[in-house]
Structure formats: structure tokens, C-alpha cells
Design a protein around this motif. Sequence first.
Motif, PDB file in Angstrom:
ATOM      1  N   LEU A 144     -12.459  -0.419   0.708  1.00 49.44           N
ATOM      2  CA  LEU A 144     -12.006  -1.654   0.129  1.00 49.44           C
ATOM      3  C   LEU A 144     -10.851  -2.087   0.747  1.00 49.44           C
ATOM      4  CD1 LEU A 144     -11.962  -3.643  -2.139  1.00 49.44           C
ATOM      5  CD2 LEU A 144     -11.648  -1.882  -3.744  1.00 49.44           C
ATOM      6  N   VAL A 145      -9.855  -0.969   0.844  1.00 52.57           N
ATOM      7  CA  VAL A 145      -8.627  -1.433   1.232  1.00 52.57           C
ATOM      8  C   VAL A 145      -8.577  -2.116   2.763  1.00 52.57           C
ATOM      9  CG1 VAL A 145      -6.263  -0.651   2.243  1.00 52.57           C
ATOM     10  CG2 VAL A 145      -7.262  -0.018  -0.008  1.00 52.57           C
ATOM     11  N   TRP A 187       0.950  -1.279   0.130  1.00 54.89           N
ATOM     12  CA  TRP A 187       0.185   0.082   0.173  1.00 54.89           C
ATOM     13  C   TRP A 187       0.698   1.322  -0.045  1.00 54.89           C
ATOM     14  CZ3 TRP A 187      -1.223   4.210   3.138  1.00 54.89           C
ATOM     15  CH2 TRP A 187      -2.405   4.890   2.711  1.00 54.89           C
ATOM     16  N   LEU A 188       1.809   1.030   0.741  1.00 51.92           N
ATOM     17  CA  LEU A 188       2.895   2.382   0.787  1.00 51.92           C
ATOM     18  C   LEU A 188       3.531   2.545  -0.604  1.00 51.92           C
ATOM     19  CD1 LEU A 188       4.671   1.950   4.102  1.00 51.92           C
ATOM     20  CD2 LEU A 188       2.809   3.522   3.565  1.00 51.92           C
ATOM     21  N   ASN A 189       4.133   1.309  -1.244  1.00 50.36           N
ATOM     22  CA  ASN A 189       4.872   1.305  -2.392  1.00 50.36           C
ATOM     23  C   ASN A 189       5.226   0.040  -2.982  1.00 50.36           C
ATOM     24  OD1 ASN A 189       7.561   1.075  -4.006  1.00 50.36           O
ATOM     25  ND2 ASN A 189       6.913   3.454  -4.546  1.00 50.36           N
ATOM     26  N   VAL A 194      -1.772  -6.928  -4.379  1.00 54.58           N
ATOM     27  CA  VAL A 194      -3.210  -6.573  -4.971  1.00 54.58           C
ATOM     28  C   VAL A 194      -3.535  -5.211  -4.656  1.00 54.58           C
ATOM     29  CG1 VAL A 194      -4.965  -7.360  -3.314  1.00 54.58           C
ATOM     30  CG2 VAL A 194      -5.412  -7.439  -5.591  1.00 54.58           C
ATOM     31  N   VAL A 195      -3.159  -4.693  -3.519  1.00 56.94           N
ATOM     32  CA  VAL A 195      -3.627  -3.454  -2.837  1.00 56.94           C
ATOM     33  C   VAL A 195      -2.570  -2.258  -3.582  1.00 56.94           C
ATOM     34  CG1 VAL A 195      -4.583  -4.412  -0.882  1.00 56.94           C
ATOM     35  CG2 VAL A 195      -2.228  -3.272  -0.906  1.00 56.94           C
ATOM     36  N   TRP A 196      -1.858  -2.351  -4.316  1.00 60.10           N
ATOM     37  CA  TRP A 196      -0.909  -1.330  -4.642  1.00 60.10           C
ATOM     38  C   TRP A 196      -1.672  -0.181  -5.259  1.00 60.10           C
ATOM     39  CZ3 TRP A 196       1.094   1.043  -8.993  1.00 60.10           C
ATOM     40  CH2 TRP A 196       0.582   0.418 -10.114  1.00 60.10           C
ATOM     41  N   HIS A 197      -2.389  -0.573  -6.393  1.00 55.14           N
ATOM     42  CA  HIS A 197      -2.916   0.538  -7.129  1.00 55.14           C
ATOM     43  C   HIS A 197      -3.887   1.427  -6.468  1.00 55.14           C
ATOM     44  CE1 HIS A 197      -2.804   1.168 -11.878  1.00 55.14           C
ATOM     45  NE2 HIS A 197      -2.841   2.266 -11.034  1.00 55.14           N
ATOM     46  N   GLY A 198      -4.337   0.889  -5.216  1.00 52.56           N
ATOM     47  CA  GLY A 198      -5.263   1.660  -4.252  1.00 52.56           C
ATOM     48  C   GLY A 198      -4.519   2.302  -3.332  1.00 52.56           C
ATOM     49  N   GLY A 199      -3.176   2.373  -3.315  1.00 49.06           N
ATOM     50  CA  GLY A 199      -2.309   2.818  -2.326  1.00 49.06           C
ATOM     51  C   GLY A 199      -1.516   4.366  -2.748  1.00 49.06           C
ATOM     52  N   LEU A 200      -0.753   4.553  -2.167  1.00 52.05           N
ATOM     53  CA  LEU A 200       0.081   5.758  -2.113  1.00 52.05           C
ATOM     54  C   LEU A 200       0.851   6.083  -3.215  1.00 52.05           C
ATOM     55  CD1 LEU A 200       1.487   6.387   1.500  1.00 52.05           C
ATOM     56  CD2 LEU A 200      -0.863   7.143   0.473  1.00 52.05           C
ATOM     57  N   ALA A 201       1.139   4.617  -3.948  1.00 48.11           N
ATOM     58  CA  ALA A 201       1.912   4.825  -5.328  1.00 48.11           C
ATOM     59  C   ALA A 201       1.121   4.478  -6.507  1.00 48.11           C
ATOM     60  CB  ALA A 201       3.154   3.809  -5.174  1.00 48.11           C
ATOM     61  N   GLY A 202      -0.269   4.524  -6.559  1.00 44.54           N
ATOM     62  CA  GLY A 202      -0.884   3.912  -7.336  1.00 44.54           C
ATOM     63  C   GLY A 202      -0.905   4.991  -8.869  1.00 44.54           C
ATOM     64  N   GLY A 251     -10.460  17.248 -15.989  1.00 46.85           N
ATOM     65  CA  GLY A 251      -9.762  18.370 -15.141  1.00 46.85           C
ATOM     66  C   GLY A 251      -9.004  17.358 -14.460  1.00 46.85           C
ATOM     67  N   VAL A 252      -8.302  18.033 -13.101  1.00 55.22           N
ATOM     68  CA  VAL A 252      -7.477  17.277 -12.255  1.00 55.22           C
ATOM     69  C   VAL A 252      -8.290  17.059 -11.128  1.00 55.22           C
ATOM     70  CG1 VAL A 252      -5.617  17.739 -10.350  1.00 55.22           C
ATOM     71  CG2 VAL A 252      -5.737  19.065 -12.917  1.00 55.22           C
ATOM     72  N   ILE A 253      -8.118  15.482 -10.861  1.00 60.18           N
ATOM     73  CA  ILE A 253      -8.875  14.947  -9.691  1.00 60.18           C
ATOM     74  C   ILE A 253      -8.094  14.657  -8.612  1.00 60.18           C
ATOM     75  CG2 ILE A 253     -10.394  12.787  -9.133  1.00 60.18           C
ATOM     76  CD1 ILE A 253     -11.164  12.560 -11.922  1.00 60.18           C
ATOM     77  N   ASP A 254      -8.191  15.177  -7.375  1.00 63.96           N
ATOM     78  CA  ASP A 254      -7.556  15.280  -6.170  1.00 63.96           C
ATOM     79  C   ASP A 254      -7.599  13.741  -5.554  1.00 63.96           C
ATOM     80  OD1 ASP A 254      -5.959  16.986  -4.040  1.00 63.96           O
ATOM     81  OD2 ASP A 254      -7.259  15.577  -2.799  1.00 63.96           O
ATOM     82  N   THR A 255      -6.411  13.320  -4.927  1.00 63.43           N
ATOM     83  CA  THR A 255      -6.402  11.886  -4.535  1.00 63.43           C
ATOM     84  C   THR A 255      -7.433  11.994  -3.327  1.00 63.43           C
ATOM     85  OG1 THR A 255      -4.683  12.825  -3.086  1.00 63.43           O
ATOM     86  CG2 THR A 255      -4.056  11.830  -4.908  1.00 63.43           C
ATOM     87  N   SER A 256      -7.958  13.181  -2.801  1.00 66.46           N
ATOM     88  CA  SER A 256      -9.064  12.836  -1.976  1.00 66.46           C
ATOM     89  C   SER A 256     -10.280  11.922  -2.448  1.00 66.46           C
ATOM     90  CB  SER A 256      -9.367  14.249  -1.218  1.00 66.46           C
ATOM     91  OG  SER A 256      -9.915  14.881  -2.417  1.00 66.46           O
ATOM     92  N   GLN A 257     -10.406  12.139  -3.760  1.00 67.78           N
ATOM     93  CA  GLN A 257     -11.617  11.613  -4.456  1.00 67.78           C
ATOM     94  C   GLN A 257     -11.364  10.082  -5.015  1.00 67.78           C
ATOM     95  OE1 GLN A 257     -13.649  14.177  -7.288  1.00 67.78           O
ATOM     96  NE2 GLN A 257     -11.962  15.790  -6.704  1.00 67.78           N
ATOM     97  N   THR A 258      -9.721   9.634  -4.772  1.00 58.70           N
ATOM     98  CA  THR A 258      -9.724   8.318  -5.373  1.00 58.70           C
ATOM     99  C   THR A 258      -8.958   7.564  -4.307  1.00 58.70           C
ATOM    100  OG1 THR A 258      -7.386   9.421  -6.308  1.00 58.70           O
ATOM    101  CG2 THR A 258      -9.274   9.022  -7.763  1.00 58.70           C
ATOM    102  N   ILE A 259      -7.658   7.922  -3.875  1.00 60.26           N
ATOM    103  CA  ILE A 259      -6.808   6.907  -2.821  1.00 60.26           C
ATOM    104  C   ILE A 259      -7.715   7.242  -1.543  1.00 60.26           C
ATOM    105  CG2 ILE A 259      -4.729   6.752  -1.744  1.00 60.26           C
ATOM    106  CD1 ILE A 259      -3.246   7.712  -4.491  1.00 60.26           C
TER     107      ILE A 259
END
Length: 435
Positions: free
Chosen positions: A189-190, A110-112, A147-155, A173-181
Amino acid sequence: MMNKVASPFVKLVERYLPDPYIFVLLLTLVVFAAAVLIEGQSPQQVVEQWGSGLWGLLSFSMQMLLVLVTGYMLASTPLVKGGLEKMAGLANSAPKAILLVSLVSLAASWLNWGFGLVVGALFGKALARKVEVDYRLLVASAYSGFVVWHGGLAGSVPLTIATPGHFSVDQIGVIDTSQTIFATFNLVLVAILFVVMPVVNRLMLPSKEDSVIVPASKLEDEPVPEAENTRPADKLENSVILAQLTGFAGLAYLLMYFINGGTLNLNIVNGLFLFLAIVLHGTPRKLLHSLHQAVKGGAGIVIQFPFYAGIMAVMVQSGLAQSLSEWLISLASAQSLPVWSFISAGIVNIFVPSGGGQWAVQAPVVLPAALELGADVSRVAMGVAWGDAWTNLIQPFWALPVLAIAGLKAKDIMGFCLVQLLLTGVVIGAVLYWV
């Protein structure tokens, strides 16, 4: 019960899954045939697409080789090796070992993702030296956390669309990580996977009679040979000052990089591993001994990645990846589009095992569909991200560093990973649809 469910999958994979090199050759032929029969490409066109793309992952191939080499060198330092061994001492039974390696791998991934691959495999070896446990399941559990990497900090997908000037900025536009990660659905899910995956791995533990136990003596690293000091060159090879000056210079650069707002990426992770290894080994001779041990497992990466680059080129240039995505997404509604994006990404990932590369292929398909249907764009993007990570469970491409460190073959772990694929697919799809 879960052990009984997993056993047929394990036996099936052990019997029929070929070496990853054979797998990539067969995959190449499948893509060739599909490009000709489905997309109407001529054999000559397909061969040209394939040949022109063979060397498209050279930079990435070197990065992956360095993930293996630098991670191994760092883990073989007395400090890190001792730390892993001490943490492994927390597990005094096979079930605890499986749970512990699963949680550590999930957290590290999840970190990287590069960090997770190396740490999971090395910690698994440390546990196997302490506890008698099925080594195949132990390594599979270490890999399953990936399996969790793409939902983590390095996705790569969420970080891409959060970057000003990304290639789809005019559409979404630009989608902030507050709306994704850090969106509620993604964090839920994580959290679910952090509970479900270790438990499922534990429940797949074979009986002691059916377990494959690897003696601790076979998992020990080769001892460092006695240092010679008879030539002037020997003094340099055993120089602590030379190693420390270089290592601390590298760490100073990384410190300035982070102070200036830098973020984790694969190059930074590799640099961190390398410079810490230089400092902690103490002398160039000890580092080089560790390097010689590490490179033994890198052959699969060197020979297979060019074939995957060629497959990716055919998938993109022939239109196969786009056709596959369009067909699946044509079945979607606004609510189900994230799920169909997830499924399509999982299938495309078998042929295009690269998060960034896959987003470049699928974004032109999923984003217009999301806008037309009025779907949640950030959730659709994360559907692609999770699909890319999901089928890595059965894609030998990403398992190569783990298998090299552990000394196993793909067929040894993929049966267990196949069970996780089926269960996590249900969990991810359900959360994307309802949460």
C-alpha cells in the motif's frame, strides 16, 4: 484531464470552505446536535461534556506548536536552509517541483509525522523560490504526503498494539510490527501511494495562465538584524559558547536516549529540532530572531485545539463515536471488516483528529467484531490506522502547521487534497480488501 477534474473541486473549496476556526465552530454545533438527537443526551449534558474536555489537549497543543516553531527555527539555519535550497535546485520546472515535493513529503511523513509536516512545508517554500509553480498545489502536494504517516514508523495504532501491556492486550495479545507496519499488504500500500500520489499531484498542475505564482521575494525570511554589542547583556545574546554548550548538552541526551533503545516520538523530534537549531544558529540572538518569525503562524493552533478537544470529549462521552463505528461495522464480513474499519475511522477522524485517541474510541468496537467474525486483527487495526490518516487530507486540524509555514489558508489547498482523498480512498480500500 486530471487538471480538468481537479478544477471544479478547487473552485468549490475556495468558494465555500471557511477559515479553519469557522470550520471547528460549525463542527462543534453539528456534534452538539447529533449528541442530542441521536444519543438522547440533554443539552445540559452535552455542554458539560464539551466544557470538561476543552483543555484535554493542552499538552498536545504545545507539542504541535513546538513542531511548527522548532521546525521553522531549524530550517532557517544557514546549513539547513542552504541544503533545502540546493535540493530545490534539482527541480528546474513546475512538474518536477510537484513530483519532488510530493516524494520528499511522503518519505519524511513515513519516518515521522511531525517531521513530515515541517519538512514538506519548508521544502515547498524553497522550491517556490526557485521555480514558477502554482503555489497552492505545491503546498497541497507537500501536505498530501502526510497520508502515509499511520502506515509508517511512527504510526500510533501499530506501535500501541506492539507495546506490552497495551489496553487491549487481554483480547489480542501483543501484535508485532512485522504484522502491521512491515506486513506485505501495508508495504504494498505504501509503495503504491509513493507512485500514485506524486503522479496525481503532477497531473493536477494548472496551466500557467491559471496558476497562482507567489514571487520569490514574498517567500524570503526577514534578514537577521545587525548584532549590537554595547551592553554586557549583548555579549551574552551573541555568545557562541553559551549556545553551543546548551545545544550539545541536549544532543548528548538524545544520543544516550537512542543508545538506550529509545524510539522516535513527537517530543524527541521536537527536542532534536530545537537542539540542532540552537547549535546551527550559532548565537542566542540569531535563534531568537528565528523564533519571532516562527511564532507568527501559531495562532490557529492556539485557538482551535481546545475546540477540537471539546468535540472529542462529546464524541466519546455521549457515545456518538461508538454508535457510528458500530453501525458501519454491522455491515461487515470477515474479509470486508478491515475496509469498513477504514471507512468508519475516516469518518470518526473528522470529529476526533487524534490517532491515539481514535484507537481508544474504536478498538472496543472493531476488535470484538474482528474476533467474532474471524477477521485478521492486524489488518483490521491497520484499517483504523489508515482511516485516521486518510481524512486528514480534508481535516484542517493537521494542516495548520503547514499552512502557517507556507502563509496560505485552508481553502487554498483543500480542493487539491479533496481529489487525493477520493483517489487514495479507493487505493487503500482495495489493498485492505484484496492484497
